[in-house]
Design a protein around this motif. Structure first.
Motif, PDB file in Angstrom:
ATOM      1  N   ALA A 274       0.832  -1.203   0.000  1.00  0.00           N
ATOM      2  CA  ALA A 274       0.000   0.000   0.000  1.00  0.00           C
ATOM      3  C   ALA A 274       0.866   1.252   0.000  1.00  0.00           C
ATOM      4  N   ARG A 275       1.893   1.261   0.849  1.00  0.00           N
ATOM      5  CA  ARG A 275       2.749   2.448   0.931  1.00  0.00           C
ATOM      6  C   ARG A 275       3.610   2.615  -0.322  1.00  0.00           C
ATOM      7  N   ASP A 276       4.115   1.500  -0.837  1.00  0.00           N
ATOM      8  CA  ASP A 276       5.024   1.582  -1.990  1.00  0.00           C
ATOM      9  C   ASP A 276       4.301   1.871  -3.290  1.00  0.00           C
ATOM     10  N   GLN A 277       3.083   1.337  -3.450  1.00  0.00           N
ATOM     11  CA  GLN A 277       2.421   1.404  -4.749  1.00  0.00           C
ATOM     12  C   GLN A 277       1.055   2.097  -4.727  1.00  0.00           C
ATOM     13  N   HIS A 278       0.177   1.709  -3.835  1.00  0.00           N
ATOM     14  CA  HIS A 278      -1.181   2.259  -3.870  1.00  0.00           C
ATOM     15  C   HIS A 278      -1.219   3.742  -3.509  1.00  0.00           C
ATOM     16  N   VAL A 279      -0.573   4.114  -2.420  1.00  0.00           N
ATOM     17  CA  VAL A 279      -0.636   5.511  -1.981  1.00  0.00           C
ATOM     18  C   VAL A 279      -0.072   6.460  -3.045  1.00  0.00           C
ATOM     19  N   PRO A 280       1.134   6.215  -3.581  1.00  0.00           N
ATOM     20  CA  PRO A 280       1.622   7.130  -4.625  1.00  0.00           C
ATOM     21  C   PRO A 280       0.793   7.080  -5.905  1.00  0.00           C
ATOM     22  N   SER A 281       0.227   5.928  -6.244  1.00  0.00           N
ATOM     23  CA  SER A 281      -0.592   5.838  -7.455  1.00  0.00           C
ATOM     24  C   SER A 281      -1.876   6.652  -7.310  1.00  0.00           C
ATOM     25  N   ILE A 282      -2.492   6.589  -6.145  1.00  0.00           N
ATOM     26  CA  ILE A 282      -3.687   7.399  -5.902  1.00  0.00           C
ATOM     27  C   ILE A 282      -3.339   8.880  -5.894  1.00  0.00           C
ATOM     28  N   ALA A 283      -2.203   9.221  -5.270  1.00  0.00           N
ATOM     29  CA  ALA A 283      -1.788  10.624  -5.212  1.00  0.00           C
ATOM     30  C   ALA A 283      -1.569  11.202  -6.604  1.00  0.00           C
ATOM     31  N   ALA A 284      -1.098  10.375  -7.527  1.00  0.00           N
ATOM     32  CA  ALA A 284      -0.819  10.841  -8.891  1.00  0.00           C
ATOM     33  C   ALA A 284      -2.033  10.774  -9.799  1.00  0.00           C
ATOM     34  N   SER A 285      -3.117  10.179  -9.331  1.00  0.00           N
ATOM     35  CA  SER A 285      -4.289   9.963 -10.172  1.00  0.00           C
ATOM     36  C   SER A 285      -5.169  11.199 -10.237  1.00  0.00           C
ATOM     37  N   ARG A 286      -5.710  11.451 -11.418  1.00  0.00           N
ATOM     38  CA  ARG A 286      -6.700  12.513 -11.584  1.00  0.00           C
ATOM     39  C   ARG A 286      -8.100  12.015 -11.260  1.00  0.00           C
ATOM     40  N   ASP A 287      -8.242  10.705 -11.099  1.00  0.00           N
ATOM     41  CA  ASP A 287      -9.563  10.113 -10.918  1.00  0.00           C
ATOM     42  C   ASP A 287      -9.939   9.878  -9.465  1.00  0.00           C
ATOM     43  N   PHE A 288      -8.953   9.835  -8.559  1.00  0.00           N
ATOM     44  CA  PHE A 288      -9.229   9.473  -7.178  1.00  0.00           C
ATOM     45  C   PHE A 288      -8.553  10.433  -6.201  1.00  0.00           C
ATOM     46  N   ASP A 289      -9.228  10.655  -5.079  1.00  0.00           N
ATOM     47  CA  ASP A 289      -8.657  11.386  -3.938  1.00  0.00           C
ATOM     48  C   ASP A 289      -8.674  10.439  -2.735  1.00  0.00           C
ATOM     49  N   LEU A 290      -7.523  10.263  -2.098  1.00  0.00           N
ATOM     50  CA  LEU A 290      -7.451   9.408  -0.916  1.00  0.00           C
ATOM     51  C   LEU A 290      -8.083  10.138   0.261  1.00  0.00           C
ATOM     52  N   ALA A 291      -9.277   9.701   0.645  1.00  0.00           N
ATOM     53  CA  ALA A 291     -10.053  10.401   1.661  1.00  0.00           C
ATOM     54  C   ALA A 291      -9.938   9.768   3.035  1.00  0.00           C
ATOM     55  N   ALA A 292      -9.569   8.493   3.111  1.00  0.00           N
ATOM     56  CA  ALA A 292      -9.470   7.819   4.406  1.00  0.00           C
ATOM     57  C   ALA A 292      -8.654   6.544   4.257  1.00  0.00           C
ATOM     58  N   THR A 293      -8.115   6.087   5.371  1.00  0.00           N
ATOM     59  CA  THR A 293      -7.463   4.782   5.435  1.00  0.00           C
ATOM     60  C   THR A 293      -8.124   3.965   6.539  1.00  0.00           C
ATOM     61  N   VAL A 294      -7.919   2.647   6.448  1.00  0.00           N
ATOM     62  CA  VAL A 294      -8.416   1.743   7.487  1.00  0.00           C
ATOM     63  C   VAL A 294      -7.258   0.850   7.909  1.00  0.00           C
ATOM     64  N   THR A 295      -6.797   1.024   9.125  1.00  0.00           N
ATOM     65  CA  THR A 295      -5.702   0.212   9.659  1.00  0.00           C
ATOM     66  C   THR A 295      -5.645   0.368  11.166  1.00  0.00           C
ATOM     67  N   ARG A 296      -5.231  -0.701  11.842  1.00  0.00           N
ATOM     68  CA  ARG A 296      -5.025  -0.625  13.286  1.00  0.00           C
ATOM     69  C   ARG A 296      -3.611  -0.161  13.614  1.00  0.00           C
ATOM     70  N   HIS A 297      -2.825   0.029  12.585  1.00  0.00           N
ATOM     71  CA  HIS A 297      -1.443   0.448  12.782  1.00  0.00           C
ATOM     72  C   HIS A 297      -1.278   1.874  12.264  1.00  0.00           C
ATOM     73  N   GLU A 298      -0.112   2.229  11.845  1.00  0.00           N
ATOM     74  CA  GLU A 298       0.135   3.601  11.395  1.00  0.00           C
ATOM     75  C   GLU A 298      -0.513   3.849  10.044  1.00  0.00           C
ATOM     76  N   GLY A 299      -1.252   4.946   9.954  1.00  0.00           N
ATOM     77  CA  GLY A 299      -1.916   5.295   8.711  1.00  0.00           C
ATOM     78  C   GLY A 299      -1.023   6.100   7.791  1.00  0.00           C
ATOM     79  N   VAL A 300      -1.635   6.939   6.978  1.00  0.00           N
ATOM     80  CA  VAL A 300      -0.924   7.776   6.017  1.00  0.00           C
ATOM     81  C   VAL A 300      -0.986   9.220   6.503  1.00  0.00           C
ATOM     82  N   ASP A 301       0.139   9.880   6.553  1.00  0.00           N
ATOM     83  CA  ASP A 301       0.203  11.263   7.045  1.00  0.00           C
ATOM     84  C   ASP A 301      -0.800  12.148   6.314  1.00  0.00           C
TER      85      ASP A 301
END
Length: 310
Positions: free
Chosen positions: A14-41
């Motif tokens: 998720a950190r290596d591929q999904h998060v940067p791919s969403i950040a670079a996408s014009r189609d999606f905005d990362l609005a929330a994460t679901v994890t019991r551990h450390e999320g995304v800043d």
């Protein structure tokens, strides 16, 4: 307008591929994460899927990156709440639950997408096109990597449902099922289980091709040093090699397609494909790579090998 998306399971992929791919996408905005551990800043986090779904009815899409076994409950909850779902590979722990999720999505009128990132490697489509009009004589997959390098501390991969060496091996099978013009099915397998683990560390597969071509695969998680993710094919009109997980393509020994960066473009392409599915209201749940894995566990001869320790 971009879709709001939640990412569930914030591990290495998720950190290596999904998060940067969403950040670079014009189609999606990362609005929330679901994890019991450390999320995304800078991104709102929830400890469980039900809490996120209740708190954020505005989030339309959920991308699931957690291990296969708990993924069904997350996907089912998202579909029940009317959200579209994107599944990291493999799309589930069993074929039956994947079929169940597709049926649930159809009944709910939402989209669901079983992603296969290796199909988006730079040279896969070129290989598919080259093979399309040729008679296959043989094809061999050699997928050798070091589990300690790529999956450090990930104990879930050694538990039932974790797939073991088929976690990377299914990437090769996703390419195989994409590039072959004629489908194959498994004829036999040998699965090598460390004596202290529940899933295989290596596997040898043999497939039956309708025209008699020899098709085989070797997966091994014990490879130190150089890593190999290659597919070699011999046809009636030359030979082809897909190397580095589908990034590079050689025909008769001459390089024709090349990419210097592993996984380059694969995950951005998955999110582009998800956007297309959402725009058309479609469903993409191709399970053919997972069928080969399931058949390997059904047909495979079990061999016990030396214990594996991290």
């Amino acid at each position: 307008m971009a879709w709001k998306i939640a990412l569930a399971g914030i591990g290495k992929i998720a950190r290596d591929q999904h998060v940067p791919s969403i950040a670079a996408s014009r189609d999606f905005d990362l609005a929330a994460t679901v994890t019991r551990h450390e999320g995304v800043d800078g991104v709102e986090n929830h400890a469980d899927i039900e809490a996120m779904l209740a708190a954020r009815p505005d989030i339309e899409v959920v991308s699931l990156c957690l291990p296969p076994v708990p993924r069904f409950e997350y996907a089912a909850a998202a579909i029940k709440a009317g959200r579209h779902v994107m599944l990291e590979k493999p799309p589930g722990a069993t074929l039956a639950e994947c079929h169940a999720l597709e049926a649930m999505a159809r009944n709910a009128g939402v989209s669901i997408y079983a992603t296969w990132h290796s199909r988006e490697a730079a040279s896969v489509e070129a290989a598919r096109n080259w093979l399309a009009d040729k008679r296959l004589k043989s094809l061999k997959i050699t997928w050798l990597e070091d589990v300690r390098r790529w999956h450090p501390g990930q104990e879930w991969i050694w538990e039932p449902g974790g797939l073991g060496v088929f976690d990377p091996g299914i990437n090769a099978l996703s390419i195989l099922t994409r590039i072959l013009p004629t489908p194959v099915h498994l004829a036999g397998a040998t699965l090598k289980f460390p004596e202290n683990r529940q899933t295989p560390i290596a596997a040898d597969l043999a497939f039956r091709h309708p025209d008699g071509a020899e098709v085989s695969a070797v997966f091994d998680w014990r490879k130190e040093g150089d890593q190999f993710w290659n597919i070699e094919a011999e046809t009636d009109r030359g030979t082809m090699e897909l190397s580095d997980g589908g990034a590079n393509l050689s025909i008769d020994g001459a390089m024709v397609e090349a990419s210097d960066v592993a996984l380059e473009g694969e995950y951005p392409n998955l999110y582009m494909r998800m956007a297309e599915i959402l725009r058309t209201g479609g469903i993409d749940m191709d399970l053919s790579p997972m069928v080969h894995v399931a058949d390997a566990f059904l047909l495979g001869k079990r061999e016990i090998v030396a214990p594996f320790h991290e």
